[in-house]
Design a protein around this motif. Structure first.
Motif, PDB file in Angstrom:
ATOM      1  N   GLN A 176     -29.695  -5.502  34.911  1.00  9.59           N
ATOM      2  CA  GLN A 176     -31.139  -5.746  34.887  1.00  9.59           C
ATOM      3  C   GLN A 176     -31.767  -5.088  33.657  1.00  9.59           C
ATOM      4  OE1 GLN A 176     -33.272  -5.090  38.518  1.00  9.59           O
ATOM      5  NE2 GLN A 176     -35.242  -5.076  37.492  1.00  9.59           N
ATOM      6  N   ARG A 177     -31.335  -3.863  33.316  1.00  8.18           N
ATOM      7  CA  ARG A 177     -31.872  -3.195  32.124  1.00  8.18           C
ATOM      8  C   ARG A 177     -31.536  -3.998  30.863  1.00  8.18           C
ATOM      9  NH1 ARG A 177     -30.855   1.471  35.060  1.00  8.18           N
ATOM     10  NH2 ARG A 177     -28.728   1.712  34.312  1.00  8.18           N
TER      11      ARG A 177
ATOM     12  N   GLN B 251     -33.441  -7.668  26.568  1.00  3.88           N
ATOM     13  CA  GLN B 251     -33.397  -8.948  25.867  1.00  3.88           C
ATOM     14  C   GLN B 251     -34.733  -9.674  25.977  1.00  3.88           C
ATOM     15  OE1 GLN B 251     -30.025 -10.789  27.745  1.00  3.88           O
ATOM     16  NE2 GLN B 251     -28.579  -9.970  26.249  1.00  3.88           N
ATOM     17  N   LEU B 252     -35.309  -9.666  27.174  1.00  2.00           N
ATOM     18  CA  LEU B 252     -36.596 -10.332  27.363  1.00  2.00           C
ATOM     19  C   LEU B 252     -37.704  -9.642  26.572  1.00  2.00           C
ATOM     20  CD1 LEU B 252     -36.386 -11.120  31.163  1.00  2.00           C
ATOM     21  CD2 LEU B 252     -36.503 -12.783  29.306  1.00  2.00           C
ATOM     22  N   ARG B 253     -37.681  -8.321  26.559  1.00  2.00           N
ATOM     23  CA  ARG B 253     -38.679  -7.592  25.758  1.00  2.00           C
ATOM     24  C   ARG B 253     -38.568  -7.994  24.295  1.00  2.00           C
ATOM     25  NH1 ARG B 253     -37.862  -3.469  29.611  1.00  2.00           N
ATOM     26  NH2 ARG B 253     -39.827  -2.936  30.603  1.00  2.00           N
ATOM     27  N   GLY B 254     -37.356  -8.147  23.789  1.00  5.15           N
ATOM     28  CA  GLY B 254     -37.162  -8.570  22.412  1.00  5.15           C
ATOM     29  C   GLY B 254     -37.767  -9.939  22.151  1.00  5.15           C
ATOM     30  N   VAL B 255     -37.539 -10.869  23.052  1.00  7.51           N
ATOM     31  CA  VAL B 255     -38.106 -12.223  22.910  1.00  7.51           C
ATOM     32  C   VAL B 255     -39.635 -12.162  22.969  1.00  7.51           C
ATOM     33  CG1 VAL B 255     -38.312 -14.481  24.020  1.00  7.51           C
ATOM     34  CG2 VAL B 255     -36.070 -13.397  23.806  1.00  7.51           C
ATOM     35  N   ILE B 256     -40.159 -11.412  23.921  1.00 10.16           N
ATOM     36  CA  ILE B 256     -41.613 -11.292  24.064  1.00 10.16           C
ATOM     37  C   ILE B 256     -42.214 -10.652  22.818  1.00 10.16           C
ATOM     38  CG2 ILE B 256     -43.464 -10.155  25.362  1.00 10.16           C
ATOM     39  CD1 ILE B 256     -41.548 -10.403  27.857  1.00 10.16           C
ATOM     40  N   ASP B 257     -41.592  -9.563  22.322  1.00 11.60           N
ATOM     41  CA  ASP B 257     -42.098  -8.888  21.128  1.00 11.60           C
ATOM     42  C   ASP B 257     -42.102  -9.821  19.920  1.00 11.60           C
ATOM     43  OD1 ASP B 257     -42.554  -6.581  22.547  1.00 11.60           O
ATOM     44  OD2 ASP B 257     -40.682  -5.598  21.904  1.00 11.60           O
ATOM     45  N   GLU B 258     -41.017 -10.608  19.782  1.00 10.46           N
ATOM     46  CA  GLU B 258     -40.947 -11.552  18.671  1.00 10.46           C
ATOM     47  C   GLU B 258     -42.074 -12.582  18.767  1.00 10.46           C
ATOM     48  OE1 GLU B 258     -37.924 -15.017  17.178  1.00 10.46           O
ATOM     49  OE2 GLU B 258     -37.044 -13.156  17.945  1.00 10.46           O
TER      50      GLU B 258
ATOM     51  N   LEU C  94     -41.799 -10.067  32.781  1.00  9.52           N
ATOM     52  CA  LEU C  94     -40.539  -9.562  33.308  1.00  9.52           C
ATOM     53  C   LEU C  94     -40.487  -9.686  34.828  1.00  9.52           C
ATOM     54  CD1 LEU C  94     -40.098  -6.419  31.049  1.00  9.52           C
ATOM     55  CD2 LEU C  94     -38.721  -8.504  31.008  1.00  9.52           C
ATOM     56  N   GLN C  95     -41.595  -9.414  35.500  1.00 13.76           N
ATOM     57  CA  GLN C  95     -41.625  -9.525  36.959  1.00 13.76           C
ATOM     58  C   GLN C  95     -41.436 -10.976  37.409  1.00 13.76           C
ATOM     59  OE1 GLN C  95     -41.615  -6.898  39.109  1.00 13.76           O
ATOM     60  NE2 GLN C  95     -41.078  -8.506  40.550  1.00 13.76           N
ATOM     61  N   LEU C  96     -42.057 -11.905  36.698  1.00 11.85           N
ATOM     62  CA  LEU C  96     -41.878 -13.325  37.029  1.00 11.85           C
ATOM     63  C   LEU C  96     -40.421 -13.745  36.883  1.00 11.85           C
ATOM     64  CD1 LEU C  96     -45.020 -14.861  35.286  1.00 11.85           C
ATOM     65  CD2 LEU C  96     -44.587 -14.734  37.749  1.00 11.85           C
ATOM     66  N   VAL C  97     -39.775 -13.293  35.813  1.00 11.53           N
ATOM     67  CA  VAL C  97     -38.370 -13.630  35.591  1.00 11.53           C
ATOM     68  C   VAL C  97     -37.513 -13.008  36.685  1.00 11.53           C
ATOM     69  CG1 VAL C  97     -36.405 -13.314  34.034  1.00 11.53           C
ATOM     70  CG2 VAL C  97     -38.625 -14.001  33.124  1.00 11.53           C
ATOM     71  N   ARG C  98     -37.759 -11.731  37.004  1.00 10.37           N
ATOM     72  CA  ARG C  98     -36.987 -11.076  38.071  1.00 10.37           C
ATOM     73  C   ARG C  98     -37.169 -11.805  39.397  1.00 10.37           C
ATOM     74  NH1 ARG C  98     -39.624  -6.069  36.496  1.00 10.37           N
ATOM     75  NH2 ARG C  98     -38.557  -5.393  34.630  1.00 10.37           N
ATOM     76  N   ASP C  99     -38.408 -12.169  39.720  1.00  6.24           N
ATOM     77  CA  ASP C  99     -38.674 -12.886  40.977  1.00  6.24           C
ATOM     78  C   ASP C  99     -37.916 -14.199  41.016  1.00  6.24           C
ATOM     79  OD1 ASP C  99     -40.361 -10.836  41.725  1.00  6.24           O
ATOM     80  OD2 ASP C  99     -42.209 -11.967  41.341  1.00  6.24           O
ATOM     81  N   ASP C 100     -37.898 -14.914  39.886  1.00  5.20           N
ATOM     82  CA  ASP C 100     -37.200 -16.191  39.821  1.00  5.20           C
ATOM     83  C   ASP C 100     -35.697 -16.000  39.996  1.00  5.20           C
ATOM     84  OD1 ASP C 100     -37.382 -19.060  39.437  1.00  5.20           O
ATOM     85  OD2 ASP C 100     -36.340 -18.713  37.542  1.00  5.20           O
TER      86      ASP C 100
END
Length: 164
Positions: A19-20, A25-32, A52-58
């Motif tokens: 999960q970390r 990886q998601l933070r990197g995409v979001i930051d970009e 991140l919460q939406l992705v985790r929930d999915d």
């Protein structure tokens, strides 16, 4: 079988590490993405954590099937739940056992109906044609009652015969 045997990590630790890594990886995409359109700082407060919460929930819910109510309102239901609804309908027909089930959105607009493909095992001595019609009636009624959409097509493949 335990997939973590020999890894040296406990299953909970492996899951947390995974999960970390996904979060990083998601933070990197979001930051970009965020760097390309330069929003005001107050506009980004909590955006990363919400995404991140939406992705985790999915990921937690698993694969989903996207459908629409008869009023045209989209909704999503876990694919496992849809398959369970169809399996229960198939298993309610005497002498039939559901095997594989696949439900795909259909209709116009997409998701206003469903296409169902399934395989079944039949008890020896049962005639396929009338039983297939009974399966179609049962599945059609259950899909309409539980999901509120019609089954546009129901394909049945008898792949096994069993003796009680």
């Amino acid at each position: 079988m335990n997939e973590h045997v020999g890894s040296g990590a406990e299953p909970d630790q492996t899951s947390a590490d995974s999960q970390r890594e996904s979060d990083a990886q998601l933070r990197g995409v979001i930051d970009e993405y965020m760097s390309t359109f330069q929003p005001e700082p107050e506009d980004t407060a909590g955006v990363r954590e919400r995404i991140l919460q939406l992705v985790r929930d999915d990921l937690y819910r698993g694969p989903s099937t996207n459908l629409q109510t008869e009023q045209g309102h989209p909704f999503s239901i876990s694919t496992a739940s849809v398959r369970s609804i169809v399996r229960n309908a198939v298993d309610s027909v005497d002498g039939i056992r559901a095997r594989s089930v696949d439900v795909e959105p259909a209709g116009d607009p997409e998701g206003s109906a469903a296409t169902v493909s399934l395989t079944v095992a039949m008890r020896a001595g049962i005639s396929f044609a009338p039983t297939a019609e009974a399966i179609r009636r049962s599945v059609s009624a259950e899909v309409l009652a539980e999901l509120g959409i019609p089954a546009a097509r129901i394909d049945i493949n008898a792949e096994d015969v069993y003796v009680d």
